[in-house]
Motif scaffolding. Structure first.
Motif, PDB file in Angstrom:
ATOM      1  N   UNK A 132       0.842  -1.198   0.000  1.00 10.29           N
ATOM      2  CA  UNK A 132       0.000   0.000   0.000  1.00 10.29           C
ATOM      3  C   UNK A 132       0.879   1.251   0.000  1.00 10.29           C
ATOM      4  N   UNK A 133       1.895   1.245   0.832  1.00  7.60           N
ATOM      5  CA  UNK A 133       2.820   2.384   0.882  1.00  7.60           C
ATOM      6  C   UNK A 133       3.513   2.561  -0.469  1.00  7.60           C
ATOM      7  N   UNK A 134       3.967   1.456  -1.055  1.00  7.18           N
ATOM      8  CA  UNK A 134       4.638   1.529  -2.353  1.00  7.18           C
ATOM      9  C   UNK A 134       3.740   2.096  -3.435  1.00  7.18           C
ATOM     10  N   UNK A 135       2.517   1.589  -3.550  1.00  4.88           N
ATOM     11  CA  UNK A 135       1.643   2.050  -4.631  1.00  4.88           C
ATOM     12  C   UNK A 135       1.251   3.508  -4.427  1.00  4.88           C
ATOM     13  N   UNK A 136       1.069   3.915  -3.186  1.00  3.59           N
ATOM     14  CA  UNK A 136       0.752   5.322  -2.934  1.00  3.59           C
ATOM     15  C   UNK A 136       1.915   6.223  -3.339  1.00  3.59           C
ATOM     16  N   UNK A 166       3.936  -1.862 -12.118  1.00  4.97           N
ATOM     17  CA  UNK A 166       3.859  -1.957 -10.661  1.00  4.97           C
ATOM     18  C   UNK A 166       2.468  -2.392 -10.231  1.00  4.97           C
ATOM     19  N   UNK A 167       1.470  -1.682 -10.703  1.00  2.89           N
ATOM     20  CA  UNK A 167       0.094  -1.931 -10.289  1.00  2.89           C
ATOM     21  C   UNK A 167      -0.373  -3.310 -10.730  1.00  2.89           C
ATOM     22  N   UNK A 168      -0.010  -3.703 -11.947  1.00  3.50           N
ATOM     23  CA  UNK A 168      -0.395  -5.032 -12.430  1.00  3.50           C
ATOM     24  C   UNK A 168       0.220  -6.122 -11.561  1.00  3.50           C
ATOM     25  N   UNK A 169       1.492  -5.941 -11.205  1.00  5.98           N
ATOM     26  CA  UNK A 169       2.152  -6.917 -10.341  1.00  5.98           C
ATOM     27  C   UNK A 169       1.532  -6.990  -8.956  1.00  5.98           C
ATOM     28  N   UNK A 170       1.261  -5.829  -8.372  1.00  8.33           N
ATOM     29  CA  UNK A 170       0.664  -5.810  -7.032  1.00  8.33           C
ATOM     30  C   UNK A 170      -0.695  -6.503  -7.017  1.00  8.33           C
ATOM     31  N   UNK A 171      -1.506  -6.251  -8.044  1.00  9.89           N
ATOM     32  CA  UNK A 171      -2.815  -6.895  -8.108  1.00  9.89           C
ATOM     33  C   UNK A 171      -2.690  -8.401  -8.278  1.00  9.89           C
ATOM     34  N   UNK A 172      -1.574  -8.837  -8.885  1.00 10.00           N
ATOM     35  CA  UNK A 172      -1.348 -10.271  -9.092  1.00 10.00           C
ATOM     36  C   UNK A 172      -0.654 -10.921  -7.901  1.00 10.00           C
ATOM     37  N   UNK A 173      -0.306 -10.119  -6.896  1.00 14.47           N
ATOM     38  CA  UNK A 173       0.297 -10.680  -5.693  1.00 14.47           C
ATOM     39  C   UNK A 173       1.807 -10.610  -5.635  1.00 14.47           C
ATOM     40  N   UNK A 174       2.427  -9.902  -6.567  1.00  9.37           N
ATOM     41  CA  UNK A 174       3.889  -9.741  -6.547  1.00  9.37           C
ATOM     42  C   UNK A 174       4.224  -8.263  -6.351  1.00  9.37           C
ATOM     43  N   UNK A 175       5.468  -7.985  -6.063  1.00  7.61           N
ATOM     44  CA  UNK A 175       5.917  -6.602  -5.923  1.00  7.61           C
ATOM     45  C   UNK A 175       7.050  -6.370  -6.912  1.00  7.61           C
ATOM     46  N   UNK A 176       6.722  -5.902  -8.116  1.00  9.56           N
ATOM     47  CA  UNK A 176       7.747  -5.680  -9.132  1.00  9.56           C
ATOM     48  C   UNK A 176       8.756  -4.599  -8.716  1.00  9.56           C
ATOM     49  N   UNK A 211       9.651  -2.220 -10.402  1.00  8.47           N
ATOM     50  CA  UNK A 211       9.154  -0.925 -10.880  1.00  8.47           C
ATOM     51  C   UNK A 211       8.491  -0.135  -9.752  1.00  8.47           C
ATOM     52  N   UNK A 212       7.900  -0.826  -8.806  1.00  9.03           N
ATOM     53  CA  UNK A 212       7.244  -0.152  -7.682  1.00  9.03           C
ATOM     54  C   UNK A 212       8.270   0.587  -6.821  1.00  9.03           C
ATOM     55  N   UNK A 213       9.302  -0.119  -6.457  1.00 10.03           N
ATOM     56  CA  UNK A 213      10.341   0.471  -5.609  1.00 10.03           C
ATOM     57  C   UNK A 213      11.054   1.610  -6.322  1.00 10.03           C
ATOM     58  N   UNK A 214      11.305   1.432  -7.623  1.00 10.30           N
ATOM     59  CA  UNK A 214      12.000   2.472  -8.383  1.00 10.30           C
ATOM     60  C   UNK A 214      11.161   3.746  -8.427  1.00 10.30           C
ATOM     61  N   UNK A 215       9.866   3.632  -8.679  1.00 12.46           N
ATOM     62  CA  UNK A 215       9.000   4.813  -8.730  1.00 12.46           C
ATOM     63  C   UNK A 215       8.809   5.433  -7.363  1.00 12.46           C
TER      64      UNK A 215
END
Length: 125
Positions: free
Chosen positions: A60-64, A105-115, A117-121
């Motif tokens: 949640x923190x990552x996607x925000x 990032x969002x596609x991965x999170x919805x699929x249960x992984x943390x790409x 790309x999330x951390x980089x953004x």
């Protein structure tokens, strides 16, 4: 992956503008639309209202943070458009890249992984 492919047309420069600046402006409008379509379900998913999609607190923190990063980038471009300033192709290309990373990032999170790309953004890398 299918949803990602559906969003790809938004990344392409639209043919309705004749000048380079017009095409860049159109690209920014298209990216804004893509961002809002992508971000629309986020509050409901974070609140646990979407069956089958559960995010951890760290996700949640990552996607925000990732979403805010892209939003800030698009906002800066929108400000330039509204002020009728000359747009730089590199700035628009960077925003396109960030938006593509957010989609990943969002596609991965919805699929249960943390790409990654999330951390980089989110600025964690």
């Amino acid at each position: 992956m299918t949803k990602l492919l559906c969003l790809l047309p938004f990344f392409m420069v639209a043919a309705c503008a004749d000048t380079t600046q017009g095409k860049l402006r159109q690209t920014i409008y298209d990216m804004n639309s893509t961002y809002h379509v992508l971000a629309n379900p986020v509050p409901d998913i974070i609140a646990g209202k979407v069956p089958g999609v559960r995010l951890t607190d760290s996700q949640v923190i990552l996607i925000k943070r990732a979403s805010q990063s892209v939003f800030n980038e698009l906002s800066a471009l929108n400000t330039s458009v509204q002020a009728d300033q000359t747009l730089k192709e590199t700035a628009v290309a960077a925003a396109q890249s960030s938006l593509a990373s957010l989609v990943t990032c969002w596609s991965g999170l919805k699929a249960g992984t943390t790409p990654a790309a999330c951390s980089a953004l989110a600025g964690d890398e």
